[in-house]
Write an enzyme that holds these catalytic residues in place. Structure first.
Site, short mmCIF file in Angstrom:
data_model
loop_
_atom_site.label_atom_id
_atom_site.label_comp_id
_atom_site.label_asym_id
_atom_site.label_seq_id
_atom_site.Cartn_x
_atom_site.Cartn_y
_atom_site.Cartn_z
N SER A 216 0.88 -1.18 0.00
CA SER A 216 0.00 0.00 0.00
C SER A 216 0.91 1.22 0.00
CB SER A 216 -0.84 -0.04 1.28
OG SER A 216 -1.36 1.23 1.58
N TYR B 138 -2.10 -0.82 10.61
CA TYR B 138 -2.21 -1.25 9.21
C TYR B 138 -0.99 -0.75 8.43
CZ TYR B 138 -3.80 -1.46 4.38
OH TYR B 138 -3.88 -1.71 3.03
#
Ligand SMILES: NC(=O)c1ccc[n+]([C@@H]2O[C@H](COP(=O)([O-])OP(=O)(O)OC[C@H]3O[C@@H](n4cnc5c(N)ncnc54)[C@H](OP(=O)(O)O)[C@@H]3O)[C@@H](O)[C@H]2O)c1
Length: 359
Positions: free
Chosen positions: A232, A245
Site C-alpha cells: 500500500s 495497518y
C-alpha cells in the site's frame, strides 16, 4: 559584505556541484543496476520457460496422477473448512509430461483479489489453473464460475498456520507460476479506537500470513515465475489513525523488496504493489466498520481521488510482467511514493495530519 557574499556563494556553488554530482551518479547507477536486474530476470525467465516445458524442470518430486482437467467442483479439497480432498492433480490431460502451472490468488473472494483472478484469466495464457483462496466459500464459487480457466477454490482462514500447511501440501505436485498475495484488511482509528483483537489480527493477516504464504509457495516456483505482494502507499510513511495497518504494510514492503534481491539468483520476479485508496472493493467499508470508532470521519474525513480496482490490477500485472520491483499503479500512489522520498518523515506525517482532517 562582499567578502561574505563571496564566501557564501563559494560554499553554495561547491555544495550544489557536489550534491548534484552525487545525485546524478546515484541516478545513473540506479538505471544501470535496474537494467542489469531486468536483463537477468528476462534471461532467467527464458531458461525457466524452456526447462518447465521440457518436463525436466520440476524441482520437487511429487507423484503425478492422470486425473484429467479438474473442474472447480472436483477440485474441492480437504481443509479445516470442511471441503473434500482431491489429490493427483499434478498433470492435466492437455499438458502431460510437465508440471501443471497454476496462478494462486489469496483474498480472491472480493475486491482486487477477485479482479486479479479475472485479469490473469484473460491475460496469462500459460496458466493451467487458477486457485482462489479466502474464507467465504460462496463468494469464491461465484468468482470461480466467471473464469474461463479451470479454477480451484480453497476456502480457508489464512491467519491459522495449520491451514497454510494444508495448502502447502496441495502445492506439492504443481508449479506456482504466479502468486498474488491480496488477503488483507484495516480498521480506522487511533490507538484507543482499534481493539486489541483487531490490532493483533491485522498483524496476523497482513504480516504473518503474508510471509507464511510466500514461504509456502516458494519451493514450487521456478525461474520466470512471479510474486505480487499487495502492500500500500501507507507503507511509505507512518500513518496516524491507520497506524497498525500502515506499519504492517511497511513491514510487508520491506520484506518484499529484500526478498526480491534474495530471489534474483532464482529468477523469480517479486513486485510490491502499492495502491492509493481503492474505492470499489470491500476494504473501505470494512475499515470504517469499527464498533469502537463509530465516528470514523473524526479519524479520516475523506478518501481523496480513489483509484479503480480494474486499473490498479491491470497496471500491477503489467509491472510484474516487466519485472519491476514496485508497482505504483496510479498518479496518486506515484506522487505519494515520490514525495515520501523527497520530504522528511516528520513532514509527511504532518501532511497526512492535514489531509485526514480536511478530507
Ligand atoms: N482498497 C484499498 O484502498 C487498498 C489500498 C491499498 C492496499 N490495499 C490492500 O489490497 C489488498 C486487497 O484489498 P481489497 O481492497 O481488495 O479489499 P477486500 O475487497 O476487502 O479484499 C480482502 C480479501 O481478503 C480476504 N480475507 C480477509 N481476511 C482473511 C483471512 N483471515 N483469511 C483469508 N482471506 C482473508 C477477504 O475474503 P474473505 O472475507 O472471504 O476471507 C477478501 O477476499 C489488501 O491487502 C489491502 O490491504 C487496499
Amino acid at each position: 559584505m562582499n567578502y561574505l557574499q563571496m564566501i557564501f556563494s563559494f560554499i553554495w556553488n561547491n555544495l550544489t556541484a557536489f550534491f548534484g554530482a552525487v545525485a546524478a551518479a546515484c541516478f545513473l547507477a540506479c538505471l544501470v543496476l535496474l537494467a542489469a536486474e531486468l536483463l537477468s530476470y528476462h534471461s532467467k525467465k527464458k531458461q525457466g520457460g524452456a526447462v518447465g516445458d521440457s518436463g525436466a524442470g520440476s524441482q520437487q518430486g511429487g507423484a503425478a496422477g492422470d486425473s484429467g482437467i479438474l473442474g472447480q467442483q472436483e477440485a474441492a479439497i480437504d481443509n479445516p473448512c470442511g471441503a473434500k480432498r482431491q489429490e493427483n492433480v499434478a498433470l492435466d490431460a492437455g499438458h502431460r509430461g510437465r508440471r501443471m502451472r497454476i496462478a494462486l490468488v489469496t483474498g480472491a473472494s472480493s475486491g482486487m483479489g477477485r479482479e486479479f483472478a479475472r485479469c490473469i484469466d484473460r491475460t496469462e495464457a500459460e496458466m493451467d489453473e487458477i486457485w482462489l483462496v479466502a474464507r467465504r466459500r460462496e463468494r469464491l464459487e461465484e468468482a470461480a464460475s466467471q473464469l474461463t480457466h479451470p479454477a480451484r477454490i480453497i476456502p480457508m482462514d489464512l491467519t491459522k498456520a495449520e491451514n497454510i500447511e494444508e495448502l502447502e501440501n496441495l502445492l506439492k505436485p504443481v508449479r506456482v507460476g504466479i502468486f498474488v498475495n491480496c488477503a488483507g484488511y484495516a480498521k480506522i482509528g487511533n490507538y484507543e479506537k482499534v481493539s486489541r483483537f483487531d490490532s493483533d489480527h491485522m498483524i496476523d493477516l497482513n504480516c504473518k500470513a503474508a510471509v507464511n504464504m510466500t514461504l509456502a509457495v516458494l519451493p514450487y516456483m521456478q525461474a520466470g515465475d512471479r510474486i505480487l505482494e499487495l502492500c500500500s502507499t501507507s507503507s511509505f510513511q507512518p500513518v496516524p489513525h491507520l497506524n497498525i495497518y500502515a506499519a504492517g504494510k511497511a513491514f510487508l514492503y520491506s520484506y518484499t523488496r529484500a526478498l526480491r534481491m534474495e530471489l534474483l539468483p532464482r529468477g523469480i520476479v517479486v513486485t510490491a504493489v502499492c495502491p492509493w485508496w481503492v474505492a470499489d472493493t470491500e476494504f473501505l467499508p470494512i475499515a470504517k466498520d469499527n464498533a469502537a470508532n463509530p465516528d470514523f470521519e473524526k479519524s479520516i474525513r475523506g478518501f481523496l481521488l480513489p483509484s479503480k480496482k480494474e486499473t490498479v490490477v491491470r497496471r500491477a500485472l503489467r509491472a510484474s510482467r516487466m519485472g519491476f520491483a514496485v508497482s505504483t499503479p496510479g498518479i496518486m500512489c506515484f506522487l505519494h511514493r515520490l514525495f515520501s522520498k523527497l520530504i522528511p518523515r516528520t513532514g509527511m506525517i504532518y501532511l497526512w495530519e492535514i489531509m485526514r482532517r480536511l478530507g
